[in-house]
Design an enzyme around this catalytic site. Structure first.
Site, mmCIF file in Angstrom:
data_model
loop_
_atom_site.group_PDB
_atom_site.id
_atom_site.type_symbol
_atom_site.label_atom_id
_atom_site.label_comp_id
_atom_site.label_asym_id
_atom_site.label_seq_id
_atom_site.Cartn_x
_atom_site.Cartn_y
_atom_site.Cartn_z
ATOM 1 N N GLN A 8 7.771 -9.242 7.902
ATOM 2 C CA GLN A 8 9.014 -8.700 7.325
ATOM 3 C C GLN A 8 9.522 -7.477 8.080
ATOM 4 O O GLN A 8 10.463 -6.826 7.646
ATOM 5 C CB GLN A 8 8.853 -8.442 5.834
ATOM 6 C CG GLN A 8 7.907 -7.319 5.442
ATOM 7 C CD GLN A 8 7.677 -7.278 3.930
ATOM 8 O OE1 GLN A 8 6.952 -8.102 3.390
ATOM 9 N NE2 GLN A 8 8.277 -6.322 3.254
ATOM 10 N N GLU A 62 3.864 6.782 -7.548
ATOM 11 C CA GLU A 62 4.055 6.689 -9.001
ATOM 12 C C GLU A 62 4.834 5.424 -9.406
ATOM 13 O O GLU A 62 4.665 4.930 -10.511
ATOM 14 C CB GLU A 62 4.780 7.932 -9.530
ATOM 15 C CG GLU A 62 3.924 9.191 -9.464
ATOM 16 C CD GLU A 62 2.594 9.036 -10.209
ATOM 17 O OE1 GLU A 62 2.618 8.632 -11.376
ATOM 18 O OE2 GLU A 62 1.538 9.319 -9.608
ATOM 19 N N GLY A 89 9.475 -4.026 -8.243
ATOM 20 C CA GLY A 89 10.233 -2.820 -8.581
ATOM 21 C C GLY A 89 11.732 -3.064 -8.430
ATOM 22 O O GLY A 89 12.166 -3.753 -7.500
ATOM 23 N N GLY A 95 0.817 -1.211 0.000
ATOM 24 C CA GLY A 95 0.000 0.000 0.000
ATOM 25 C C GLY A 95 0.846 1.253 0.000
ATOM 26 O O GLY A 95 2.030 1.218 -0.339
ATOM 27 N N LYS A 154 13.836 -0.913 -7.524
ATOM 28 C CA LYS A 154 14.370 -0.150 -6.391
ATOM 29 C C LYS A 154 14.800 -1.101 -5.265
ATOM 30 O O LYS A 154 15.821 -0.903 -4.637
ATOM 31 C CB LYS A 154 13.284 0.834 -5.898
ATOM 32 C CG LYS A 154 13.806 2.025 -5.174
ATOM 33 C CD LYS A 154 13.838 1.881 -3.673
ATOM 34 C CE LYS A 154 12.507 1.704 -3.057
ATOM 35 N NZ LYS A 154 12.628 1.276 -1.640
ATOM 36 N N VAL A 170 11.397 4.185 -10.571
ATOM 37 C CA VAL A 170 10.830 5.496 -10.933
ATOM 38 C C VAL A 170 11.424 6.511 -9.953
ATOM 39 O O VAL A 170 11.509 6.251 -8.750
ATOM 40 C CB VAL A 170 9.289 5.472 -10.856
ATOM 41 C CG1 VAL A 170 8.710 6.828 -11.218
ATOM 42 C CG2 VAL A 170 8.735 4.387 -11.777
ATOM 43 N N SER A 205 7.677 4.348 -0.486
ATOM 44 C CA SER A 205 6.608 4.711 0.469
ATOM 45 C C SER A 205 7.208 5.383 1.702
ATOM 46 O O SER A 205 6.537 6.122 2.413
ATOM 47 C CB SER A 205 5.830 3.473 0.901
ATOM 48 O OG SER A 205 5.327 2.823 -0.230
ATOM 49 N N HIS A 226 4.501 2.451 -8.021
ATOM 50 C CA HIS A 226 3.493 1.387 -8.109
ATOM 51 C C HIS A 226 2.629 1.585 -9.355
ATOM 52 O O HIS A 226 2.252 0.633 -10.020
ATOM 53 C CB HIS A 226 2.591 1.404 -6.871
ATOM 54 C CG HIS A 226 3.306 1.096 -5.600
ATOM 55 N ND1 HIS A 226 3.489 2.037 -4.608
ATOM 56 C CD2 HIS A 226 3.889 -0.040 -5.145
ATOM 57 C CE1 HIS A 226 4.130 1.483 -3.598
ATOM 58 N NE2 HIS A 226 4.392 0.230 -3.897
HETATM 59 O O1 PAF Z 1 8.042 -4.584 -1.844
HETATM 60 C C1 PAF Z 1 7.042 -4.687 -1.091
HETATM 61 O O2 PAF Z 1 6.149 -3.842 -1.067
HETATM 62 C C2 PAF Z 1 6.916 -5.911 -0.189
HETATM 63 O O3 PAF Z 1 8.156 -6.331 0.291
HETATM 64 C C3 PAF Z 1 6.147 -7.083 -0.849
HETATM 65 C C4 PAF Z 1 6.884 -7.635 -2.056
HETATM 66 C C5 PAF Z 1 4.759 -6.624 -1.248
HETATM 67 C C6 PAF Z 1 6.006 -8.234 0.159
HETATM 68 O O4 PAF Z 1 5.335 -7.820 1.297
#
Ligand code: PAF
Length: 285
Positions: free
Chosen positions: A61, A35, A147, A31, A149, A176, A186, A37
């Protein structure tokens, strides 16, 4: 646009579409869509008939001292962006749906997970590997986008998908950037105005490394030193690592031969920022 909350509804949705011969593009996210995403969603839109975006702030994570509780959550804005981009479904399960009582399986990719980000965040990549395995199994995509990044994450997911025969192909979309080179993330929302001004030093350091390579420098250590000097000039920023690595193993490259990836992580106040730059050395004809 469907909002899917349960794992069974997610698999039902994918199975129905596959039965109808519809191809599914998948963009996994936590979430706070930006840009970067949007670029992944657009790539998925172009390549597949239907697009599903997962929005799940994955608790496994995050380390105990990390920012899980304050990680930006903005489902209403994310829904609006997805609707505007013609996304067909958002998979936004609650944590209990992904990790119900009794859950105990973890997925590890030990060698790739030990390096760089893994050294700073010991359980991070096993959380990523576990949730990505679950997401790909539930969504059954034809193609998934990650991505660039998060280069190490993309390398690890590639390994994981190959080793466990996870469904669909993987594509990695170029980073990007803001006009001044700062990679979109984010976490950029946490930067104060002053920190935001200092943050592009990471991109400049990677550029300095790439320029040295174009100029003929092949010694990994020299290139690293040059990148470190660039970051050091920005007093409010600390380098965590600036490394010249093999793009598939992510091990340090003492001498560059063909391809390399420049990896960097800095700390700006309490915010950790990552970036990277691939470089290819052209052989003389
Ligand atoms: O890159 C991310 O946003 C997260 O690490 C992912 C791949 C959605 C896993 O939670």
């Amino acid at each position: 646009m469907n909002i899917i909350r349960t794992t069974s509804a997610m698999t039902d949705w994918s199975r129905r579409l596959h039965r109808e011969g519809v191809t599914i593009g998948f963009v996994p996210t936590m979430g706070a869509l930006h840009e970067g995403h949007r670029a992944l969603i657009r790539a998925a839109r172009l390549a597949c008939d239907a697009v599903v975006v997962s929005i799940f702030v994955n608790p496994t994570q995050f380390g105990p001292a990390e920012d899980l509780a304050k990680y930006p959550r903005q489902l209403r804005l994310d829904r609006a962006l997805c609707a505007k981009e013609g996304v067909d479904a958002i998979f936004a399960p609650p944590a209990e749906a992904m990790y119900p009582a009794g859950f105990q399986t973890i997925v590890a990719v030990p060698t790739l997970a030990r390096l760089w980000e893994g050294a700073a965040r010991p359980h991070h990549f096993q959380g990523v590997a576990t949730v990505v395995t679950k997401l790909l199994s539930l969504v059954q995509p034809d193609i998934s986008w990650f991505g660039q990044k998060d280069f190490q994450q993309a390398a690890l997911v590639r390994r994981l998908a190959k080793d466990l025969h996870l469904p669909g192909m993987l594509r990695v979309h170029p980073t990007v950037r803001e006009r001044d080179g700062l990679a979109l993330s984010s976490r950029n929302v946490y930067l104060s105005a002053q920190q935001r001004e200092a943050a592009p030093v990471l991109y400049r350091a990677l550029q300095a490394g790439a320029a040295a390579i174009r100029g003929g420098e092949r010694r990994g250590e020299r290139i690293q030193r040059l990148m470190a000097q660039t970051v050091k000039a920005q007093r409010s920023v600390t380098a965590e690592y600036l490394a010249v690595c093999d793009p598939s193993t992510l091990e340090l490259l003492p001498i560059l031969q063909r391809h390399a990836i420049l990896l960097g992580a800095i700390r700006v106040g309490s915010v950790r920022l990552l970036d990277n730059m691939p470089v290819a050395i052209r052989r003389k004809p």
